[in-house]
Design a protein around this motif. Structure first.
Motif, PDB file in Angstrom:
ATOM      1  N   LEU A 275       0.717  -1.310  -0.133  1.00  0.00           N
ATOM      2  CA  LEU A 275      -0.156   0.024   0.035  1.00  0.00           C
ATOM      3  C   LEU A 275       1.053   1.151   0.029  1.00  0.00           C
ATOM      4  O   LEU A 275       0.654   2.123  -0.689  1.00  0.00           O
ATOM      5  CB  LEU A 275      -0.895  -0.053   1.011  1.00  0.00           C
ATOM      6  CG  LEU A 275      -2.218   0.820   1.083  1.00  0.00           C
ATOM      7  CD1 LEU A 275      -2.964   0.367  -0.359  1.00  0.00           C
ATOM      8  CD2 LEU A 275      -3.126   0.426   2.192  1.00  0.00           C
ATOM      9  N   PRO A 276       2.004   1.249   0.640  1.00  0.00           N
ATOM     10  CA  PRO A 276       2.853   2.417   0.624  1.00  0.00           C
ATOM     11  C   PRO A 276       3.338   2.668  -0.533  1.00  0.00           C
ATOM     12  O   PRO A 276       3.658   3.971  -0.916  1.00  0.00           O
ATOM     13  CB  PRO A 276       3.962   2.291   1.696  1.00  0.00           C
ATOM     14  CG  PRO A 276       3.280   1.195   2.576  1.00  0.00           C
ATOM     15  CD  PRO A 276       2.220   0.463   1.803  1.00  0.00           C
ATOM     16  N   LEU A 277       3.794   1.699  -1.497  1.00  0.00           N
ATOM     17  CA  LEU A 277       4.229   1.681  -2.813  1.00  0.00           C
ATOM     18  C   LEU A 277       3.167   2.431  -3.481  1.00  0.00           C
ATOM     19  O   LEU A 277       3.555   3.325  -4.427  1.00  0.00           O
ATOM     20  CB  LEU A 277       4.834   0.424  -3.392  1.00  0.00           C
ATOM     21  CG  LEU A 277       5.891  -0.179  -2.501  1.00  0.00           C
ATOM     22  CD1 LEU A 277       6.180  -1.525  -3.198  1.00  0.00           C
ATOM     23  CD2 LEU A 277       7.223   0.649  -2.470  1.00  0.00           C
ATOM     24  N   LEU A 278       1.820   1.874  -3.633  1.00  0.00           N
ATOM     25  CA  LEU A 278       0.960   2.288  -4.399  1.00  0.00           C
ATOM     26  C   LEU A 278       0.751   3.716  -3.930  1.00  0.00           C
ATOM     27  O   LEU A 278       0.452   4.668  -5.037  1.00  0.00           O
ATOM     28  CB  LEU A 278      -0.343   1.211  -4.395  1.00  0.00           C
ATOM     29  CG  LEU A 278      -0.156  -0.019  -4.798  1.00  0.00           C
ATOM     30  CD1 LEU A 278      -1.155  -0.953  -4.319  1.00  0.00           C
ATOM     31  CD2 LEU A 278      -0.509   0.260  -6.188  1.00  0.00           C
ATOM     32  N   ALA A 279       0.389   3.912  -2.804  1.00  0.00           N
ATOM     33  CA  ALA A 279       0.029   5.583  -2.259  1.00  0.00           C
ATOM     34  C   ALA A 279       1.046   6.283  -2.886  1.00  0.00           C
ATOM     35  O   ALA A 279       0.950   7.492  -3.407  1.00  0.00           O
ATOM     36  CB  ALA A 279       0.038   5.382  -0.875  1.00  0.00           C
ATOM     37  N   GLY A 280       2.220   6.082  -2.780  1.00  0.00           N
ATOM     38  CA  GLY A 280       3.503   6.782  -3.307  1.00  0.00           C
ATOM     39  C   GLY A 280       3.368   7.218  -5.027  1.00  0.00           C
ATOM     40  O   GLY A 280       3.720   8.297  -5.456  1.00  0.00           O
TER      41      GLY A 280
END
Lengths: 418, 418
Positions: A275-280
């Motif tokens: 999720l942090p990668l996608l959000a980034g």
């Protein structure tokens, strides 16, 4: 003016023209398309003039800039219409194909022949190039068309209709094969969708409000597309690189299309990592994220999503994000909130892919591919009159075949039933 | 009783059951059909008892003998229902078949998967065996069913429903996969045909009045069959022996079916020779002939036909006869008066046969074959839920495939749209 009488007259003429056009040869119909292309090319000045009237009226009536933009017939858009006609002329003709011909135990031969539907009514909003697009697909598939565009495009549509009529005239097909309604009164639509004796199917193209109204009031079958609330589900067994690539493409390649992802679902098992990668990635594209509580626990700067967000077709750089309990949670969410348009799973797991494909009840179900592919051209239909979210008749992108039907043909040699 | 609330509850349960049944395996659904057959076999006494109640009520309410006959569940008819279930279990399963899978230039693979429609509503009149027929076809094709039979058959239908529910229970499928409405109030039909959120398609089976009413009021798609005004056209180039054989079979093999010929058309070129032969053959079968002026000029003892006769579905030993101006006259008459069900040409002339097949706009078009062949079993569909005179979705005899739809499946490997 007696609108009912006018529309009945239009209907009667369309019905008559439909017989002639259904009998016409492939070559004749293709020639009509090419002659229309030539007529448009020669009528550039008249088209610009008519379009200018619509644009002036639109500005005077305070039409929004986005609407004015869609209304405009630039030289490039006229080029596009001409090119479109040539492409449709080049498509294979679906009409007349006989398939599945077999001998039955009784001795008769039975097969199916593809035939036009008859008369197709198109109801659409501001873009005048729809007039050519829709009319050309109906003509190619042997149908007569009644077109009812938005009142704001009336002069442009009439000018285009003249080119279509010139094309038909040139090859000896009745001009009534394509009729553009001249009345801007809404009552004309009311008549058109309630005359099953003259109209075989209605294809509405426009906003959800228009389509809901037509579906509710129609007494003629409607091939419709309501909305596109499309999902990408990132499974625990996803390849993270593919997940990122596909999710970003599904959301950001174009924001305003019905096959754009509106909700991203992430398997709880990998949410912490991915999720942090996608959000980034979405932050780089300036996409606003609206997350469930679990998502916000991982990426705190998301806006809090409400129940309404799961239903929303944003058509904008906004994305709903939800952490779900594995494949079951994803399927449950999708079958509850999806508009049954297009949904995709990202996974390397064979069994999960197989279950997703089988259990998600949408017009397009995908594995490791962007929802943006849900499109008649990408699917190889050659053209698209719309994307159906219905189950009856045509589902998903509707090409020429969706404008046809099949009748049974039976060959015997004096056969009787015993 | 709150009928709207009751029907919404039935609808909700059906929608839920539809998900389970859509996911069930072919084997499970076949086992449910066979278990139902066994349950019917064990329940013969209960069925007879329930049917007796309906027959007693029917007699008390002055039901016509023909209606009482259709209502009766004789041991042979119960045998027929059991045999029908076994046959449906033996048919190939249409669900899940993936076809037309191809690679597209983008690299994605696109194909179509056959899927159930969801929830099918059946509205029918007195024959209780329709309960089993319709439910078994819907079950086989992975759909949930809501059945609304005639009030005169309510006890018989409930007894049959119990056997269906027992069959479903035995294999672990939700009983709500098949629901028989317990309310005889007509308002239940009104609800059923206006809840698109719970019902995907309505199949009405019964008289023209019932079907017209339902089509007019429905807000759910309807697969319907209005009437069968079928024609045989005896062309100048007909083989007289085949003409006689086919025309007599098309009219007299059964009078009450929708694929029975109702109007005989004879080419003026051969009317003098062949009409007396045809009239003689029909006279032997005691068929009343109603002729146009030209026909009566050749065979004087015909009744004079009126305009209404060309529209009539007699379903009786009555036949309208008209002399027409060759193939053009025949096609014109048929496309004007036919109910677009089934029409046949008798000719040895290749070009005329080819034109008839192409230009007659009916769900079945035939050459040198009896209209009586227009039937799901004769066409090899294995079963038939009805014969559609619509053009949308399903046309002509509707088998299992007509109760399904297709969704697109897309396989990629991280593909994105450029």
């Amino acid at each position: 003016m007696d609108i009912a009488a006018y529309m009945a007259d239009v209907g009667r003429q369309a019905r008559q023209a439909a017989t002639a056009i259904a009998r016409s040869s492939t070559a004749t119909r293709n020639q009509a398309l090419l002659a229309t292309a030539a007529a448009l090319d020669s009528a550039r000045d008249a088209l610009a003039e008519a379009n200018r009237k619509d644009l002036d009226n639109g500005r005077r009536n305070g039409l929004e800039p986005a609407m004015l933009d869609r209304l405009e017939l630039t030289p490039e858009r006229i080029d596009g219409m001409i090119e479109g006609l040539r492409q449709v002329a080049g498509l294979p003709d679906p009409i007349g194909a006989i398939t599945d011909m077999t001998y039955r135990p009784s001795g008769i031969q039975v097969g199916k022949m593809r035939v036009p539907l008859g008369v197709i009514g198109i109801i659409y909003e501001s873009r005048p190039n729809v007039t050519v697009e829709a009319a050309s697909l109906c003509l190619k598939s042997g149908n007569a068309t009644i077109l009812r565009g938005g009142s704001e495009a009336i002069h442009s549509n009439q000018a285009i209709a003249e080119c279509l009529n010139a094309g038909l005239r040139e090859v000896g097909l009745p001009e009534a094969s394509v009729q553009v309604i001249r009345i801007t009164d809404r009552a004309a639509v009311g008549e058109m969708i309630t005359m099953p004796e003259y109209v075989d199917v209605i294809v509405p193209r426009g906003g959800k409000g228009l389509i809901e109204r037509i579906s509710r009031d129609a007494r003629v079958p409607v091939i419709k597309h309501l909305d596109g609330v499309c999902h990408v589900y990132v499974d625990a067994h996803a390849d993270p690189e593919k997940a990122l690539k596909v999710a970003v493409n599904a959301k950001t390649q174009r924001y305003g299309t019905c096959n754009t992802m509106e909700t991203l679902l992430v398997d709880e098992e990998i949410a912490d990592d991915i999720l942090p990668l996608l959000a980034g990635a979405f932050r780089e594209h300036e996409v606003e994220l609206r997350g469930c509580d679990a998502s916000r626990g991982i990426v705190p700067d998301m806006v809090a999503a409400t129940e309404q967000d799961w239903h929303e077709e944003y058509l904008a750089p906004v994305l709903a994000v939800r952490v779900v309990a594995g494949l079951d949670g994803a399927i449950e969410h999708i079958n509850r909130y999806s508009s049954r348009h297009t949904d995709s799973i990202i996974t390397e797991n064979y069994t999960r892919a197989r279950r997703f494909i089988t259990e998600v009840d949408s017009s397009s179900v995908m594995v490791n591919a962007s929802t943006r592919f849900a499109d008649g051209f990408e699917y190889g239909l050659g053209a698209e009159i719309g994307i159906s979210t219905d189950k009856i008749h045509a589902r998903g992108p509707v090409g020429l075949e969706g404008l046809t039907s099949q009748k049974y043909v039976v060959f015997g040699d004096g056969h009787t039933r015993g």
